[in-house]
Design a protein around this motif. Sequence first.
Motif, PDB file in Angstrom:
ATOM      1  N   ASP A  99       0.832  -1.204   0.000  1.00  0.00           N
ATOM      2  CA  ASP A  99       0.000   0.000   0.000  1.00  0.00           C
ATOM      3  C   ASP A  99       0.862   1.249   0.000  1.00  0.00           C
ATOM      4  O   ASP A  99       0.576   2.236  -0.687  1.00  0.00           O
ATOM      5  N   SER A 100       1.959   1.220   0.776  1.00  0.00           N
ATOM      6  CA  SER A 100       2.864   2.366   0.821  1.00  0.00           C
ATOM      7  C   SER A 100       3.529   2.585  -0.530  1.00  0.00           C
ATOM      8  O   SER A 100       3.651   3.717  -1.007  1.00  0.00           O
ATOM      9  N   LEU A 101       3.955   1.484  -1.159  1.00  0.00           N
ATOM     10  CA  LEU A 101       4.583   1.580  -2.472  1.00  0.00           C
ATOM     11  C   LEU A 101       3.602   2.128  -3.496  1.00  0.00           C
ATOM     12  O   LEU A 101       3.960   2.967  -4.338  1.00  0.00           O
ATOM     13  N   LEU A 102       2.358   1.676  -3.439  1.00  0.00           N
ATOM     14  CA  LEU A 102       1.344   2.165  -4.361  1.00  0.00           C
ATOM     15  C   LEU A 102       1.134   3.666  -4.188  1.00  0.00           C
ATOM     16  O   LEU A 102       1.045   4.420  -5.179  1.00  0.00           O
ATOM     17  N   ASP A 103       1.076   4.105  -2.939  1.00  0.00           N
ATOM     18  CA  ASP A 103       0.908   5.542  -2.683  1.00  0.00           C
ATOM     19  C   ASP A 103       2.071   6.340  -3.257  1.00  0.00           C
ATOM     20  O   ASP A 103       1.882   7.434  -3.819  1.00  0.00           O
ATOM     21  N   GLN A 104       3.297   5.819  -3.111  1.00  0.00           N
ATOM     22  CA  GLN A 104       4.464   6.521  -3.644  1.00  0.00           C
ATOM     23  C   GLN A 104       4.415   6.596  -5.166  1.00  0.00           C
ATOM     24  O   GLN A 104       4.754   7.625  -5.764  1.00  0.00           O
ATOM     25  N   LEU A 105       3.992   5.506  -5.806  1.00  0.00           N
ATOM     26  CA  LEU A 105       3.901   5.501  -7.266  1.00  0.00           C
ATOM     27  C   LEU A 105       2.851   6.493  -7.754  1.00  0.00           C
ATOM     28  O   LEU A 105       3.060   7.216  -8.736  1.00  0.00           O
ATOM     29  N   ILE A 106       1.727   6.544  -7.054  1.00  0.00           N
ATOM     30  CA  ILE A 106       0.671   7.480  -7.443  1.00  0.00           C
ATOM     31  C   ILE A 106       1.149   8.920  -7.338  1.00  0.00           C
ATOM     32  O   ILE A 106       0.775   9.783  -8.148  1.00  0.00           O
ATOM     33  N   ALA A 107       2.019   9.169  -6.377  1.00  0.00           N
ATOM     34  CA  ALA A 107       2.487  10.543  -6.148  1.00  0.00           C
ATOM     35  C   ALA A 107       3.528  10.989  -7.174  1.00  0.00           C
ATOM     36  O   ALA A 107       3.809  12.192  -7.291  1.00  0.00           O
ATOM     37  N   ILE A 108       4.118  10.061  -7.917  1.00  0.00           N
ATOM     38  CA  ILE A 108       5.161  10.415  -8.886  1.00  0.00           C
ATOM     39  C   ILE A 108       4.551  11.165 -10.065  1.00  0.00           C
ATOM     40  O   ILE A 108       3.532  10.759 -10.625  1.00  0.00           O
ATOM     41  N   THR A 109       5.160  12.264 -10.449  1.00  0.00           N
ATOM     42  CA  THR A 109       4.730  13.041 -11.620  1.00  0.00           C
ATOM     43  C   THR A 109       5.942  13.291 -12.515  1.00  0.00           C
ATOM     44  O   THR A 109       7.089  13.247 -12.056  1.00  0.00           O
ATOM     45  N   PRO A 110       5.741  13.572 -13.806  1.00  0.00           N
ATOM     46  CA  PRO A 110       6.868  13.858 -14.694  1.00  0.00           C
ATOM     47  C   PRO A 110       7.634  15.089 -14.243  1.00  0.00           C
ATOM     48  O   PRO A 110       7.069  15.984 -13.595  1.00  0.00           O
ATOM     49  N   PRO A 111       8.922  15.161 -14.546  1.00  0.00           N
ATOM     50  CA  PRO A 111       9.729  16.340 -14.158  1.00  0.00           C
ATOM     51  C   PRO A 111       9.133  17.615 -14.740  1.00  0.00           C
ATOM     52  O   PRO A 111       8.712  17.645 -15.906  1.00  0.00           O
ATOM     53  N   VAL A 112       9.087  18.663 -13.929  1.00  0.00           N
ATOM     54  CA  VAL A 112       8.481  19.915 -14.393  1.00  0.00           C
ATOM     55  C   VAL A 112       9.476  20.785 -15.152  1.00  0.00           C
ATOM     56  O   VAL A 112       9.091  21.637 -15.948  1.00  0.00           O
ATOM     57  N   ASP A 113      10.752  20.607 -14.906  1.00  0.00           N
ATOM     58  CA  ASP A 113      11.772  21.437 -15.563  1.00  0.00           C
ATOM     59  C   ASP A 113      12.794  20.517 -16.213  1.00  0.00           C
ATOM     60  O   ASP A 113      13.825  20.192 -15.618  1.00  0.00           O
ATOM     61  N   ASP A 114      12.492  20.090 -17.435  1.00  0.00           N
ATOM     62  CA  ASP A 114      13.357  19.138 -18.125  1.00  0.00           C
ATOM     63  C   ASP A 114      13.356  19.444 -19.627  1.00  0.00           C
ATOM     64  O   ASP A 114      12.803  18.706 -20.444  1.00  0.00           O
ATOM     65  N   PRO A 115      13.956  20.575 -20.009  1.00  0.00           N
ATOM     66  CA  PRO A 115      13.917  20.989 -21.428  1.00  0.00           C
ATOM     67  C   PRO A 115      14.586  19.983 -22.363  1.00  0.00           C
ATOM     68  O   PRO A 115      14.181  19.837 -23.519  1.00  0.00           O
ATOM     69  N   SER A 116      15.604  19.278 -21.891  1.00  0.00           N
ATOM     70  CA  SER A 116      16.298  18.317 -22.766  1.00  0.00           C
ATOM     71  C   SER A 116      15.545  17.002 -22.872  1.00  0.00           C
ATOM     72  O   SER A 116      15.754  16.230 -23.813  1.00  0.00           O
ATOM     73  N   GLY A 117      14.673  16.729 -21.901  1.00  0.00           N
ATOM     74  CA  GLY A 117      13.930  15.474 -21.899  1.00  0.00           C
ATOM     75  C   GLY A 117      14.695  14.309 -21.316  1.00  0.00           C
ATOM     76  O   GLY A 117      14.166  13.197 -21.215  1.00  0.00           O
TER      77      GLY A 117
END
Length: 420
Positions: free
Chosen positions: A12-30
């Motif tokens: 459950d803790s791992l699932l919560d951590q995965l849900i909280a992950i979002t793409p990098p907001v400042d990544d111009p090079s990708g």
Amino acid sequence: MFEYIGVMAKLDSLLDQLIAITPPVDDPSGRATFEEIDSLRQMRNVVDHKIVCHTAQLGQSQLAERSGSTTKRLLIEMGFPPSAASRLMRILAGLYGLGKVVGHAADGRLSVEVVDAVVSGVALIEKRSPDGLSDGDRAEFESQLVSQALSGATPAEVQTFARRIGNDVAESVDTGVPASDDRSLNTLNHSVTDDARIDIRANVTQVIGEKFAAMIDERAAPRPDPDGADDRRSAEQRRADAFELLLDQAALGASVDSAGSPHTQIVLTIPADGEDPAALPWTGSVTHATARQLSCDGTVSEIVIDAETVPLQMGREQRLFPAHLRRAIIIRDEFCIKCGAPPSHTQVHHVEHWSDGGNTDLDNGCLLCQRCHTQVHHHGWDVVMGFDRHPWLVPPVEIDPQRRPCPAYNRRTMRLDDAA
């Protein structure tokens, strides 16, 4: 019990951590985004392998059997798509003894799709061997397939490599049958997708495949549109249209040179209260436009049902455009009036829709192939009868803003003024 609770808490803790992950907001090079996707890919592979292991244990517990079900059915009820559940059961059936596959799947280097390809490939090779495989041969072939996968081969390429090995194994003895000719390996499956389309998959002998490819190719040639533009369909769309034509002709016993006949029998169930849409038995509810198109050339049975799906009224079966009218229309039009497809590739279209009171007669019918029939019903093309009692095509505004009528394919040099 306490150990089980602890494991569930960690998941459950791992699932919560995965849900909280979002793409990098400042990544111009990708670059950071790329690396995160790669890490998620590896995590997905590990999770899929854990699901395989847990499914194996679930099967050993016989939980499904005790409840009068199957492990596959439990997986589907849990929320797995039927195709994913089938893949899991297929992997479990052939994974025993394939230690290299298990090891690489466990550390996330192999996706579940590749694992499925390797397991299925080893099973295919074993089936090609008249005397079966020794443990040493099985391990060797497993290594070869895993090496292919780790080198970047796709699941389809792994399976192709396995078939090649299987051919070599079969040809090493006099009684062997090459996989390309082994009819026992033939498979054909279809399933209804979420949007009521049909997904068809087949794996057949080389000879059957050759027949299929030749017949599709014969019917999938590009044809110019009336405005002179190249065929706007993709190669895949042309092949799909050709496949439908093959089904129509097969149902009639028709050849590529024979005159067309009514193609489709429809059984439309129509709710009496009008709140729900009409429906077909296999694929469910249909749009009004689709029902109109299907009824344009075929046998129509309408069944009115009440809220409990009890038939209240059955419409009479009407066969549209009998043979003598079709022959007359073929003599007049010669081809599909839009693209020039031969008569055997066509249906007879009602210029004024039959459902709108259009008559079934010579002056209200014209030849359209399936692709052009769809364009008339769904993509803005119209058909009108000229003063000359021949059909004329009216293009949509995106092709001709003035929507100037153009003649049928066999009279392409004419203009509507000439008919007057």
